[in-house]
Design an enzyme around this catalytic site. Sequence first.
Site, PDB file in Angstrom:
ATOM      1  N   ARG A 244       0.869  -1.182   0.000  1.00 20.81           N
ATOM      2  CA  ARG A 244       0.000   0.000   0.000  1.00 20.81           C
ATOM      3  C   ARG A 244       0.904   1.229   0.000  1.00 20.81           C
ATOM      4  NH1 ARG A 244      -3.606  -2.542  -1.496  1.00 20.81           N
ATOM      5  NH2 ARG A 244      -5.610  -2.977  -0.532  1.00 20.81           N
TER       6      ARG A 244
ATOM      7  N   GLU B 195      -4.075   7.419  -4.397  1.00 21.04           N
ATOM      8  CA  GLU B 195      -4.339   6.982  -5.776  1.00 21.04           C
ATOM      9  C   GLU B 195      -5.630   7.618  -6.296  1.00 21.04           C
ATOM     10  OE1 GLU B 195      -4.268   2.705  -5.632  1.00 21.04           O
ATOM     11  OE2 GLU B 195      -2.209   2.695  -4.904  1.00 21.04           O
TER      12      GLU B 195
ATOM     13  N   HIS C  11      -1.355   0.699  -9.878  1.00 20.42           N
ATOM     14  CA  HIS C  11      -1.948  -0.293  -8.960  1.00 20.42           C
ATOM     15  C   HIS C  11      -2.551  -1.462  -9.747  1.00 20.42           C
ATOM     16  CE1 HIS C  11      -4.078  -0.966  -4.845  1.00 20.42           C
ATOM     17  NE2 HIS C  11      -3.794  -2.112  -5.447  1.00 20.42           N
TER      18      HIS C  11
HETATM   19  C1  8YV Z   1      -7.147  -4.280  -5.244  1.00 23.38           C
HETATM   20  C2  8YV Z   1      -5.327  -4.903  -3.875  1.00 23.38           C
HETATM   21  O1  8YV Z   1      -8.001  -4.722  -4.275  1.00 23.38           O
HETATM   22  O2  8YV Z   1      -5.837  -7.078  -3.152  1.00 23.38           O
HETATM   23  C3  8YV Z   1      -5.521  -5.936  -2.833  1.00 23.38           C
HETATM   24  O3  8YV Z   1      -5.340  -5.609  -1.665  1.00 23.38           O
HETATM   25  O4  8YV Z   1      -4.768  -3.901  -3.654  1.00 23.38           O
HETATM   26  C4  8YV Z   1      -5.888  -5.099  -5.212  1.00 23.38           C
HETATM   27  O5  8YV Z   1      -6.041  -6.399  -5.564  1.00 23.38           O
HETATM   28  C5  8YV Z   1      -7.791  -4.312  -6.513  1.00 23.38           C
HETATM   29  O6  8YV Z   1      -7.007  -3.526  -7.289  1.00 23.38           O
HETATM   30  C6  8YV Z   1      -9.191  -3.780  -6.462  1.00 23.38           C
HETATM   31  O7  8YV Z   1      -9.375  -2.764  -7.352  1.00 23.38           O
END
Ligand code: 8YV
Length: 320
Positions: A239, A268, A286
């Site tokens: 993150r 983001e 991302h």
């Molecule tokens: C996002 C992610 O959830 O799994 C995670 O924690 O960061 C990604 O897989 C995904 O981009 C949803 O838009």
Amino acid sequence: MRRDGDSEKPCVLLIDPIPSWIVDRAREEFDLIVLGHESERSPLFTENLDRIRGIAMPGFAKVDAAMMQLLPNLEIVACFGVGYDGADTTYAAANNIAVTNTPEVLTDCVADLGMALILATLRKVVVGDRYVRAGRWTKEGFMDLTDSPRGRRLGIVGLGRIGLELANRAEAFGMSIVYYNRTERDDVSYPYYENAVALAEACDVLALTCPGGEATRNLIGAEVLAALGPKGYLINIARGTVVDEAALVTAISEHIIAGAGLDVFADEPNVPEALFPFEQVVLQPHQASATIETRTAMGNLTIDNLRAQFAGQPLPNQVA
Ligand code: 8YV
């Protein structure tokens, strides 16, 4: 307020982005209200607050106590992603609201992108692409030599499922592994370091695969980056909040570290523009889990969790 044609399907608030074919599948089972962003307040949403029993959302969407308080009949927050740092799990647990995520199905793709970023930064893959397109190969000859992953040490912050898969991939490229976790694992032989600074000092490439949220906010700051040093690289597939981005901009612009491969950012889709001029930085929007196969599996799991909740069955992936 019930709309024309509504069935007895449970009402679910879906917060984008979630792939359209998953939204279509979800519509077959749930009465969906779709918001483009958690801050959006469409009439359909505001007029149906008391009907909403579930939320489906990317794990980073901010579904805080204030949002959950709007929904008196909320039973479940189903995160589309392994991370669920956007959901206020304390409020949810105190109010009998389940929180679920989508682990495992995305592990390979996220680890793949981590390895891709290691290769892209060390081997200057993106720099090479720009070099060719700009006609520099014909004018200037071969570009500068790059760094080999083989023989370098990969320091992993957060040796969970994704960290372990990244370790496997890196070992195949001749890297050795060291790590820092909240607690030392007893099932791996990789050397363990007790904090991020010590790990950064000990490794050449520092990869972040830990959860987001308050416990890891700004874990990687000026001190860790200085410890990583002028030959060290930072890779972030966790993150954006784990990194102090101002300190990272300084570390890149003042060559305190050699480079960075970043898939995630604190705000983001806003990426610190101060990073844009630097070729030693590889930026991604991302997209670690963003393959058709993985996003489909994540979507299916999100639906499975919602369905189980409304059927009164055990939830496949409850985290709170
Ligand atoms: C996002 C992610 O959830 O799994 C995670 O924690 O960061 C990604 O897989 C995904 O981009 C949803 O838009």
